[in-house]
Motif scaffolding. Structure first.
Motif, PDB file in Angstrom:
ATOM      1  N   MET A  77     -67.208  38.535 -23.949  1.00 16.03           N
ATOM      2  CA  MET A  77     -68.299  39.421 -24.353  1.00 16.03           C
ATOM      3  C   MET A  77     -68.954  38.986 -25.652  1.00 16.03           C
ATOM      4  SD  MET A  77     -66.879  43.240 -23.708  1.00 16.03           S
ATOM      5  CE  MET A  77     -66.437  43.840 -22.103  1.00 16.03           C
ATOM      6  N   THR A  78     -70.257  39.186 -25.686  1.00 14.12           N
ATOM      7  CA  THR A  78     -71.006  39.156 -26.934  1.00 14.12           C
ATOM      8  C   THR A  78     -71.431  40.595 -27.173  1.00 14.12           C
ATOM      9  OG1 THR A  78     -71.812  36.942 -26.465  1.00 14.12           O
ATOM     10  CG2 THR A  78     -73.024  38.217 -28.107  1.00 14.12           C
ATOM     11  N   MET A  79     -71.167  41.112 -28.379  1.00 20.06           N
ATOM     12  CA  MET A  79     -71.445  42.521 -28.662  1.00 20.06           C
ATOM     13  C   MET A  79     -72.342  42.672 -29.880  1.00 20.06           C
ATOM     14  SD  MET A  79     -67.791  44.330 -28.137  1.00 20.06           S
ATOM     15  CE  MET A  79     -66.668  43.780 -26.884  1.00 20.06           C
ATOM     16  N   ARG A  80     -73.122  43.716 -29.824  1.00 26.46           N
ATOM     17  CA  ARG A  80     -73.931  44.123 -30.968  1.00 26.46           C
ATOM     18  C   ARG A  80     -73.614  45.596 -31.220  1.00 26.46           C
ATOM     19  NH1 ARG A  80     -80.352  44.040 -30.813  1.00 26.46           N
ATOM     20  NH2 ARG A  80     -80.541  45.921 -32.035  1.00 26.46           N
ATOM     21  N   VAL A  81     -73.155  45.908 -32.430  1.00 27.64           N
ATOM     22  CA  VAL A  81     -72.704  47.257 -32.770  1.00 27.64           C
ATOM     23  C   VAL A  81     -73.674  47.893 -33.754  1.00 27.64           C
ATOM     24  CG1 VAL A  81     -70.837  48.601 -33.819  1.00 27.64           C
ATOM     25  CG2 VAL A  81     -70.287  46.602 -32.398  1.00 27.64           C
TER      26      VAL A  81
END
Length: 96
Positions: A77-81
């Motif tokens: 996964m690539t995540m942006r929080v």
């Protein structure tokens, strides 16, 4: 605290299909566990991508990090929080 997490999943081409299926099933089970606990409050599919936008309700940044690393698909996964807070015009009392 509420967090919006945008997750993009990228399982490499050639990855073992049986292992991918096992990880996806484990991911679904973990999601359902967190949803039942009220921690993973919302999830929306992003049209045309293997991605979602989710809302988490956790104690703090560290709790969110610890939770996200337990997801079976986390390595792919690539995540942006984004941290969220209640908008004063919201009609919903449970937006904390």
């Amino acid at each position: 605290m509420l967090f919006m997490v945008e997750m993009d999943v990228n399982i490499p081409l050639g990855f073992d299909a049986d292992e991918a299926a096992r990880l996806k099933a484990a991911e679904k089970a973990r999601f359902q566990e967190l949803q039942a606990a009220g921690t993973w409050r919302h999830i929306w599919r992003v049209v045309g991508r293997y991605a979602n936008v989710s809302i988490f309700d956790v104690a703090d940044n560290a709790a969110l990090h610890d939770l996200l690393t337990t997801l079976p698909l986390f390595p792919f996964m690539t995540m942006r929080v984004t941290a969220l807070c209640r908008h004063p015009s919201s009609a919903h009392d449970d937006d904390r």
